[in-house]
Design a protein around this motif. Structure first.
Motif, short mmCIF file in Angstrom:
data_model
loop_
_atom_site.label_atom_id
_atom_site.label_comp_id
_atom_site.label_asym_id
_atom_site.label_seq_id
_atom_site.Cartn_x
_atom_site.Cartn_y
_atom_site.Cartn_z
N THR A 290 1.56 -5.14 2.75
CA THR A 290 2.77 -4.10 3.48
C THR A 290 1.81 -2.08 3.72
O THR A 290 1.39 -2.32 2.71
CB THR A 290 4.05 -4.50 2.70
OG1 THR A 290 3.40 -3.97 1.71
CG2 THR A 290 4.65 -5.37 2.28
N ASN A 291 2.98 -1.62 4.61
CA ASN A 291 2.50 -0.53 4.75
C ASN A 291 0.97 -0.80 5.49
O ASN A 291 0.54 -0.09 5.16
CB ASN A 291 2.75 0.54 3.80
CG ASN A 291 2.54 1.75 4.43
OD1 ASN A 291 2.57 1.75 5.46
ND2 ASN A 291 2.31 2.53 2.85
N ALA A 292 0.39 -1.54 6.25
CA ALA A 292 -0.78 -1.91 6.40
C ALA A 292 -1.52 -0.89 7.33
O ALA A 292 -0.37 -0.48 7.95
CB ALA A 292 -1.17 -3.33 7.34
N ALA A 293 -2.58 -0.45 7.48
CA ALA A 293 -3.08 0.50 8.20
C ALA A 293 -3.65 -0.18 9.82
O ALA A 293 -2.61 -1.44 9.51
CB ALA A 293 -4.83 1.16 7.60
N ARG A 294 -2.56 0.47 11.04
CA ARG A 294 -2.40 -0.30 11.99
C ARG A 294 -3.50 0.49 12.92
O ARG A 294 -3.83 -0.52 14.71
CB ARG A 294 -1.03 0.04 12.20
CG ARG A 294 -0.08 -0.79 11.52
CD ARG A 294 1.13 0.32 11.66
NE ARG A 294 1.83 -0.28 13.26
CZ ARG A 294 2.95 0.72 13.31
NH1 ARG A 294 3.36 1.59 12.77
NH2 ARG A 294 3.33 0.37 14.58
N GLU A 295 -4.25 0.60 12.79
CA GLU A 295 -5.90 1.49 13.51
C GLU A 295 -6.11 0.13 14.24
O GLU A 295 -6.36 -1.16 13.71
CB GLU A 295 -7.13 1.68 12.98
CG GLU A 295 -6.97 3.16 12.42
CD GLU A 295 -5.35 4.10 11.13
OE1 GLU A 295 -5.19 4.61 11.28
OE2 GLU A 295 -4.92 3.02 11.01
N LEU B 202 1.09 -0.99 0.02
CA LEU B 202 0.40 -0.41 0.29
C LEU B 202 0.79 1.42 -0.02
O LEU B 202 1.80 1.56 0.92
CB LEU B 202 -0.66 0.13 0.93
CG LEU B 202 -2.12 -0.90 0.94
CD1 LEU B 202 -2.64 -0.66 2.69
CD2 LEU B 202 -3.06 -0.42 -0.14
N SER B 203 0.62 1.75 -1.03
CA SER B 203 1.21 2.95 -1.07
C SER B 203 0.93 4.05 0.04
O SER B 203 2.29 5.40 0.03
CB SER B 203 1.47 4.31 -2.25
OG SER B 203 -0.65 4.15 -2.19
#
Ligand code: EPZ
Length: 423
Positions: free
Chosen positions: A183-188, A158-159
């Protein structure tokens, strides 16, 4: 409807925080994949949740609610589209894309279009669906995704750590053939809650809440029960209401670890905050100190959704505070309304400068959007005299009966018709 507030009263008391809107919505959407009765507990009573029910019913599900427990029966899904009217009612309906595509092999929805806080593009969602093997075409304002042979696992960088795109990928990849790595996933925390729900239904998702999420596709998902996590933004909003009135409140049923940066801001503003595993207690000074710099960031940074209520809280601080909004391009629409209370704010692009004033005065104001409306409630609680916040519908999208919650904390607030009669 209007919220009518007589401000200047210190908030005191204790209240339990509602379930998370931004966790309930994706979990309701992916109940489509469970082909049976899913039970979702601690589901808040909100117009955005009702809008999600309308989409589930349009798709052929049976939805019922007993208090805060919702049952979704998705045994017989009969449609694969979201009508324009339902899309327009709630932009975040795009969260249904992955679920409808994984269930039907086809999904059709209108481009969400912009909303009050920004353009809300969905390029990251569509690129991810293509990587999972779907054909995606856009025609006459509608998007059609097709994967008649099912979806295939893929590597998806994910950009931007988009919350919605991460959720759509987790949902769609749960039933794909093979392994998907985001990769570069949201971490909420809402991402972790969704993964917990999906894993409870038989999915195999690891790494949710971290930067890399791995989803191993399975044959089918079975219905399971789930309790939605508390709403960290609603919690922060009520803490801000206490802080701005020099109050002292306790919130229960909350996960303090989800409010790290917010608690830091309350403490910098001069509040004493005590937290244990499920409660937060705040004790505010009679006048807040300014906060040098708030910069909104993806989780675990300061949440963009709390930016507006935080600004409202700081309008009476003894000095200058600065807020920088890095996530959405149009999230300062509430600033003009705040100046009607006598607040002094300047906006320059992505930056708002708040010059604290001695006191705020009650005003008639209009909610520009969900969190901007919440900011106006916070300011009205601090302002001397009567405040009327019009267009309450924005606020009711994300806050369950704020008039009941705030009255329970000693505020003088009621929800009335435009002609002043109480419903
Ligand atoms: C979720 O929206 C929340 N909504 C928002 O809460 C929240 O503000 C946002 O995440 C950020 O935390 C729900 O969970 C229902 P994003 P979402 O995709 O998923 C850009 C509230 O007040 N972007 O993380 O739409 C986008 O334009 C609401 O409760 C793309 O460019 O947020 C924005 O600038 C408001 N292309 C940024 O990423 C895409 O394909 C963050 O968007 C997707 C997003």
């Amino acid at each position: 409807m209007i919220y009518e507030i007589t401000g200047g009263r210190r908030l005191r008391g204790e209240c339990r925080v509602q379930g998370s809107k931004n966790s309930a919505l994706p979990i309701l959407a992916c109940s489509l994949l469970c082909r049976g009765e899913t039970v979702i507990r601690n589901c808040p009573v909100l117009s955005d949740v009702e809008a999600t029910f309308a989409i589930l019913r349009h798709l052929g599900c049976r939805v019922s609610r007993e208090g805060h427990t919702v049952t979704v029966d998705s045994a017989s899904v009969t449609a694969d589209d979201i009508p324009d009217t339902l899309m327009r009612e709630m932009r975040s309906s795009v969260i249904f894309l992955g679920a409808i595509l994984a269930r039907n092999g086809r999904a059709s929805l209108s481009t969400p279009g912009g909303c009050e806080i920004g353009l809300r593009p969905i390029d990251l969602h569509l690129d991810a669906m293509r990587r999972l093997g779907a054909q995606v075409r856009e025609e006459f304002g509608r998007i059609v995704c097709e994967a008649p042979g099912g979806l295939r696992g893929a590597k998806i960088p994910l950009s931007f750590p988009s919350v919605g795109a991460t959720e759509n990928i987790m949902i769609a990849a749960s039933l794909a053939q093979g392994e998907t790595t985001v990769t570069n996933a949201a971490r909420e925390p809402e991402i972790s809650d969704l993964a917990d729900f999906l894993n409870g239904c038989g999915a195999k998702i690891a790494g949710a809440g971290e930067g890399t999420v791995v989803i191993e596709g399975v044959e089918r998902l079975s219905p399971a029960g789930h309790t939605v996590i508390p709403d960290r933004i609603a919690a922060a909003t009520y803490l801000a209401a206490a802080a701005v009135t020099g109050g002292e409140i306790t919130l229960t049923g909350i996960i303090p670890a989800h409010l790290g940066p917010e608690i830091g801001v309350f403490e910098e503003a001069g509040c004493r905050v005590e937290a244990d595993c499920r409660r937060i207690r705040i004790n505010a000074p009679s006048r807040l100190r300014p906060v040098k710099m708030i910069r909104t960031m993806p989780y675990p940074g300061f949440p963009t959704d709390f930016q507006a209520p935080a600004a409202a809280m700081l309008t009476g601080a003894a000095g200058v505070s600065v807020i920088i909004e890095t996530i959405f391009e149009n999230r300062f629409k509430y600033v003009g309304e705040l100046t009607r209370f006598g607040a002094k704010l300047r906006v320059d692009g992505r930056m708002a400068v708040i010059d604290g004033v001695e006191r705020l005065y009650g005003a008639n104001v209009v909610s520009p959007d969900l969190r901007g409306g919440a900011a106006l409630l916070v300011a009205g609680l601090a302002a001397e005299g009567v405040t009327r916040v019009y267009d309450s519908r924005h606020i009711e999208r994300g806050y369950e009966s704020p008039e009941r919650v705030l009255s329970g904390l000693s505020a003088e607030i009621r929800r009335v018709e435009e002609d002043g009669t109480e419903r």
